[in-house]
Design a protein around this motif. Structure first.
Motif, PDB file in Angstrom:
ATOM      1  N   ASP A  53      10.908  25.047  -1.333  1.00 25.60           N
ATOM      2  CA  ASP A  53       9.536  25.913  -1.362  1.00 25.60           C
ATOM      3  C   ASP A  53       8.888  25.341   0.065  1.00 25.60           C
ATOM      4  OD1 ASP A  53       9.636  27.280  -3.341  1.00 25.60           O
ATOM      5  OD2 ASP A  53       8.935  25.554  -4.837  1.00 25.60           O
ATOM      6  N   SER A  54       8.992  24.024   0.186  1.00 25.07           N
ATOM      7  CA  SER A  54       8.147  23.692   1.575  1.00 25.07           C
ATOM      8  C   SER A  54       9.225  24.011   2.919  1.00 25.07           C
ATOM      9  CB  SER A  54       8.174  22.042   1.535  1.00 25.07           C
ATOM     10  OG  SER A  54       9.440  21.397   1.362  1.00 25.07           O
ATOM     11  N   LEU A  55      10.288  24.099   2.788  1.00 22.72           N
ATOM     12  CA  LEU A  55      11.256  24.484   3.592  1.00 22.72           C
ATOM     13  C   LEU A  55      10.879  26.091   4.106  1.00 22.72           C
ATOM     14  CD1 LEU A  55      13.886  24.439   5.381  1.00 22.72           C
ATOM     15  CD2 LEU A  55      15.097  25.434   3.659  1.00 22.72           C
ATOM     16  N   LEU A  56      10.786  26.818   3.348  1.00 22.46           N
ATOM     17  CA  LEU A  56      10.606  28.166   3.303  1.00 22.46           C
ATOM     18  C   LEU A  56       9.055  28.375   3.936  1.00 22.46           C
ATOM     19  CD1 LEU A  56      12.411  30.013   0.463  1.00 22.46           C
ATOM     20  CD2 LEU A  56      13.307  29.537   2.889  1.00 22.46           C
ATOM     21  N   ALA A  57       8.393  27.593   3.291  1.00 24.10           N
ATOM     22  CA  ALA A  57       6.866  27.622   4.107  1.00 24.10           C
ATOM     23  C   ALA A  57       6.598  27.346   5.634  1.00 24.10           C
ATOM     24  CB  ALA A  57       5.844  26.612   3.227  1.00 24.10           C
ATOM     25  N   ALA A  58       7.692  26.464   6.112  1.00 24.16           N
ATOM     26  CA  ALA A  58       7.614  26.081   7.483  1.00 24.16           C
ATOM     27  C   ALA A  58       8.170  27.394   8.244  1.00 24.16           C
ATOM     28  CB  ALA A  58       8.572  24.838   7.683  1.00 24.16           C
ATOM     29  N   TYR A  59       8.811  28.430   7.843  1.00 24.44           N
ATOM     30  CA  TYR A  59       9.230  29.505   8.583  1.00 24.44           C
ATOM     31  C   TYR A  59       8.790  30.689   7.990  1.00 24.44           C
ATOM     32  CZ  TYR A  59      12.448  26.062  10.411  1.00 24.44           C
ATOM     33  OH  TYR A  59      13.051  25.023  11.037  1.00 24.44           O
ATOM     34  N   PRO A  60       7.425  31.018   7.882  1.00 23.73           N
ATOM     35  CA  PRO A  60       6.872  32.331   7.496  1.00 23.73           C
ATOM     36  C   PRO A  60       7.280  33.580   8.116  1.00 23.73           C
ATOM     37  CG  PRO A  60       5.343  31.209   8.929  1.00 23.73           C
ATOM     38  CD  PRO A  60       6.487  30.279   8.540  1.00 23.73           C
ATOM     39  N   ALA A  61       7.632  33.379   9.582  1.00 25.80           N
ATOM     40  CA  ALA A  61       7.935  34.493  10.222  1.00 25.80           C
ATOM     41  C   ALA A  61       9.710  35.090   9.662  1.00 25.80           C
ATOM     42  CB  ALA A  61       8.223  34.312  11.733  1.00 25.80           C
ATOM     43  N   LEU A  62      10.227  34.039   9.369  1.00 26.29           N
ATOM     44  CA  LEU A  62      11.977  34.354   8.929  1.00 26.29           C
ATOM     45  C   LEU A  62      11.848  34.997   7.515  1.00 26.29           C
ATOM     46  CD1 LEU A  62      13.874  31.263  10.098  1.00 26.29           C
ATOM     47  CD2 LEU A  62      13.770  33.512  11.138  1.00 26.29           C
ATOM     48  N   GLN A  63      10.704  34.634   6.772  1.00 25.87           N
ATOM     49  CA  GLN A  63      10.647  35.389   5.416  1.00 25.87           C
ATOM     50  C   GLN A  63      10.478  36.894   5.614  1.00 25.87           C
ATOM     51  OE1 GLN A  63       8.773  33.164   2.206  1.00 25.87           O
ATOM     52  NE2 GLN A  63       8.132  31.589   3.827  1.00 25.87           N
ATOM     53  N   LYS A  64       9.728  37.319   6.473  1.00 24.89           N
ATOM     54  CA  LYS A  64       9.615  38.687   6.832  1.00 24.89           C
ATOM     55  C   LYS A  64      10.894  39.483   7.095  1.00 24.89           C
ATOM     56  CE  LYS A  64       4.820  37.923   8.171  1.00 24.89           C
ATOM     57  NZ  LYS A  64       3.865  38.094   9.220  1.00 24.89           N
ATOM     58  N   GLN A  65      11.981  38.811   7.632  1.00 25.42           N
ATOM     59  CA  GLN A  65      13.119  39.453   8.292  1.00 25.42           C
ATOM     60  C   GLN A  65      14.334  39.202   7.400  1.00 25.42           C
ATOM     61  OE1 GLN A  65      13.634  39.440  12.733  1.00 25.42           O
ATOM     62  NE2 GLN A  65      11.766  37.890  12.684  1.00 25.42           N
ATOM     63  N   PHE A  66      14.235  37.932   6.676  1.00 22.55           N
ATOM     64  CA  PHE A  66      15.516  37.595   6.022  1.00 22.55           C
ATOM     65  C   PHE A  66      15.180  37.522   4.391  1.00 22.55           C
ATOM     66  CE2 PHE A  66      16.429  36.385  10.258  1.00 22.55           C
ATOM     67  CZ  PHE A  66      17.485  37.109  10.693  1.00 22.55           C
ATOM     68  N   SER A  67      16.060  37.624   3.865  1.00 18.07           N
ATOM     69  CA  SER A  67      15.980  37.467   2.121  1.00 18.07           C
ATOM     70  C   SER A  67      15.898  35.818   1.882  1.00 18.07           C
ATOM     71  CB  SER A  67      17.019  37.863   1.331  1.00 18.07           C
ATOM     72  OG  SER A  67      18.072  37.269   1.619  1.00 18.07           O
ATOM     73  N   ARG A  68      14.985  35.578   0.615  1.00 18.85           N
ATOM     74  CA  ARG A  68      15.238  34.057   0.654  1.00 18.85           C
ATOM     75  C   ARG A  68      16.551  33.602   0.431  1.00 18.85           C
ATOM     76  NH1 ARG A  68      12.166  30.560  -2.714  1.00 18.85           N
ATOM     77  NH2 ARG A  68      13.398  29.095  -4.140  1.00 18.85           N
ATOM     78  N   HIS A  69      17.641  34.310  -0.169  1.00 25.74           N
ATOM     79  CA  HIS A  69      18.980  33.991  -0.309  1.00 25.74           C
ATOM     80  C   HIS A  69      19.537  33.651   1.099  1.00 25.74           C
ATOM     81  CE1 HIS A  69      23.259  34.760  -0.686  1.00 25.74           C
ATOM     82  NE2 HIS A  69      23.149  34.053  -1.786  1.00 25.74           N
ATOM     83  N   ASP A  70      19.283  34.389   2.092  1.00 24.27           N
ATOM     84  CA  ASP A  70      20.254  34.251   3.343  1.00 24.27           C
ATOM     85  C   ASP A  70      19.252  33.117   3.919  1.00 24.27           C
ATOM     86  OD1 ASP A  70      21.574  36.543   3.095  1.00 24.27           O
ATOM     87  OD2 ASP A  70      20.554  37.610   4.405  1.00 24.27           O
ATOM     88  N   LEU A  71      18.147  32.637   3.666  1.00 23.59           N
ATOM     89  CA  LEU A  71      17.525  31.618   4.294  1.00 23.59           C
ATOM     90  C   LEU A  71      17.987  30.247   3.749  1.00 23.59           C
ATOM     91  CD1 LEU A  71      13.901  32.904   4.781  1.00 23.59           C
ATOM     92  CD2 LEU A  71      15.549  32.723   6.528  1.00 23.59           C
ATOM     93  N   LEU A  72      18.338  30.187   2.359  1.00 25.32           N
ATOM     94  CA  LEU A  72      18.901  29.191   1.792  1.00 25.32           C
ATOM     95  C   LEU A  72      20.289  28.818   2.339  1.00 25.32           C
ATOM     96  CD1 LEU A  72      17.529  29.736  -1.857  1.00 25.32           C
ATOM     97  CD2 LEU A  72      16.715  28.003  -0.046  1.00 25.32           C
ATOM     98  N   VAL A  73      21.099  30.040   2.782  1.00 25.27           N
ATOM     99  CA  VAL A  73      22.375  29.812   3.097  1.00 25.27           C
ATOM    100  C   VAL A  73      22.273  29.177   4.497  1.00 25.27           C
ATOM    101  CG1 VAL A  73      24.364  31.071   3.892  1.00 25.27           C
ATOM    102  CG2 VAL A  73      23.314  31.713   1.765  1.00 25.27           C
ATOM    103  N   ALA A  74      21.143  29.565   5.412  1.00 27.20           N
ATOM    104  CA  ALA A  74      20.999  29.043   6.729  1.00 27.20           C
ATOM    105  C   ALA A  74      20.515  27.320   6.514  1.00 27.20           C
ATOM    106  CB  ALA A  74      20.123  29.798   7.288  1.00 27.20           C
ATOM    107  N   ASN A  75      20.058  27.242   5.436  1.00 25.55           N
ATOM    108  CA  ASN A  75      19.691  25.702   5.352  1.00 25.55           C
ATOM    109  C   ASN A  75      20.815  24.832   5.039  1.00 25.55           C
ATOM    110  OD1 ASN A  75      18.026  23.387   4.663  1.00 25.55           O
ATOM    111  ND2 ASN A  75      18.102  23.955   2.509  1.00 25.55           N
ATOM    112  N   ALA A  76      21.696  25.497   4.172  1.00 29.42           N
ATOM    113  CA  ALA A  76      23.005  24.814   3.870  1.00 29.42           C
ATOM    114  C   ALA A  76      23.868  24.662   4.811  1.00 29.42           C
ATOM    115  CB  ALA A  76      23.700  25.576   2.648  1.00 29.42           C
TER     116      ALA A  76
END
Length: 305
Positions: A53-76
Motif C-alpha cells: 500500500d505504501s509502495l503504490l502510494a509513492a507512485y501515484p502517476a504509475l497507477q494511472k497507466q498500469f494495473s496494480r498487478h503490473d506494478l507489483l510485478v515491477a516491485n518483485a
C-alpha cells in the motif's frame, strides 16, 4: 519310499524360510545428492518492498497507466524505478535506453524462473527414477513370494498323499496352510526402502513459509507469498500448501520431516508422492511467466514521447 511326517514338515518349513529369505534384502542408499542444485546461487540483490500500500502510494502517476498487478510485478523484479523513469522522460533516446534496460531485467527474471523450474524438474525426475527402481525390485519380490505360495500349496498336497497316517496328513495340511497363508501375507508387507538425502529441499519453504527463503530468490519468493498473485488472495505458497495438506496427506497436514526435512528412508509410494509435490510446485512457478508477460506487454505498448 516312505516319508514320515516329521521330515515332511521340516522339509516344508525349510522351503518356506528359503523363499522368505530370497524375498528379503537390505535397505538401499541413493547416490549422492546435489547434482540438481544450480551451480550459481540465484540473485538476491533486490529485496521487494513488502508494504504494497505504501509502495503504490509513492507512485501515484504509475497507477494511472498500469494495473496494480503490473506494478507489483515491477516491485518483485526491482524495475519499479525504471518504470517510473520510463513514464517521466521526454527524451526519445533516453526512453529507448530505459525501456531496453527494463526489458533486459524482465528477461533475466524469466530466465530465473526457468532455472528454478529446471531444478524442480531434476528433483522430480530423480524421485521418479528411484521410485521406478524400487517398484521393479518390489514387483520381483512379490512374484517370487506368490510363486512360493503356489509351490508350497502343491508340495503340501504331495506330502499329504505321501504320508499314510491320518494324524500326519492333518499336521502337514495344517503346516502347509499356514505356510501358504504366510507367504501370501508377506506380499502385503511394504517392500524395500531407499535412503534419500536432500539437505537443499525445494519443498521445505513451501510447507513452512518463512519470511525469507533459503532456496528461492527474493523475487520468486515475493511472487509466491504476496497475496495479490493468487486467486484466493492468500498467496500462491499458502494455496499450494493447502492443496498438499488436503489431497496428498488426507487433510491431516501431518507430513512429518520426510518430505520437508533433510531426507530419510523412502518407500516407492513416498517417492511417487515427492515427485508429485515437486511437479505441482514446478507448474505453479512456471505460471509466473504469465505475470511477467503482462508487464512486458504493458511496457512494449508504451509509445515514445
Amino acid at each position: 519310499m516312505t516319508i514320515n511326517r516329521k521330515n515332511s514338515t521340516r522339509l516344508l518349513w525349510i522351503f518356506v524360510v528359503a523363499a522368505v529369505l530370497t524375498g528379503c534384502s537390505p535397505r538401499l542408499r541413493a547416490p549422492g545428492y546435489g547434482y540438481c542444485e544450480p551451480p550459481v546461487p540465484l540473485s538476491d540483490r533486490y529485496q521487494p518492498v513488502r508494504n504494497t500500500d505504501s509502495l503504490l502510494a509513492a507512485y501515484p502517476a504509475l497507477q494511472k497507466q498500469f494495473s496494480r498487478h503490473d506494478l507489483l510485478v515491477a516491485n518483485a523484479t526491482g524495475t519499479l524505478a525504471l518504470l517510473d523513469d520510463l513514464t517521466r522522460t521526454g527524451d526519445p533516446r533516453q526512453f529507448r535506453q530505459v525501456r531496453a534496460e527494463l526489458m533486459s531485467r524482465l528477461i533475466l527474471a524469466v530466465n530465473e524462473i526457468g532455472s528454478v523450474s529446471a531444478e524442480l524438474d531434476c528433483e522430480g525426475e530423480r524421485a521418479d527414477q528411484l521410485a521406478s527402481y524400487l517398484d521393479r525390485i518390489n514387483d520381483r519380490r512379490t512374484k517370487r513370494l506368490t510363486v512360493a505360495s503356489i509351490v508350497a500349496g502343491a508340495v503340501t498336497t504331495l506330502l499329504t498323499v505321501a504320508v499314510s497316517s491320518d494324524q500326519g496328513q492333518k499336521i502337514i495340511g495344517f503346516s502347509g496352510g499356514i505356510a501358504s497363508a504366510g507367504l501370501g501375507a508377506l506380499t502385503l508387507i511394504p517392500g524395500r526402502k531407499i535412503r534419500l538425502d536432500h539437505p537443499r529441499n525445494p519443498l521445505r519453504d513451501l510447507w513452512e513459509i518463512p519470511e525469507r527463503s533459503a532456496i528461492y530468490s527474493p523475487f520468486i519468493w515475493y511472487m509466491l507469498t504476496e497475496e495479490s498473485f493468487s486467486n484466493d488472495h492468500t498467496g500462491l505458497a499458502r494455496s499450494i500448501r493447502k492443496r498438499w495438506a488436503a489431497y496428498e496427506f488426507d487433510g491431516t497436514g501431518q507430513a512429518g520431516s520426510l518430505f520437508f526435512g533433510n531426507g530419510g528412508w523412502y518407500e516407492a509410494d513416498d517417492l511417487h508422492t515427492r515427485a508429485n509435490l515437486l511437479n505441482q510446485l514446478q507448474s505453479s512457478i512456471r505460471a509466473l511467466h504469465q505475470d511477467l508477460q503482462s508487464l512486458m506487454l504493458s511496457v512494449a505498448s508504451l509509445g515514445e514521447k
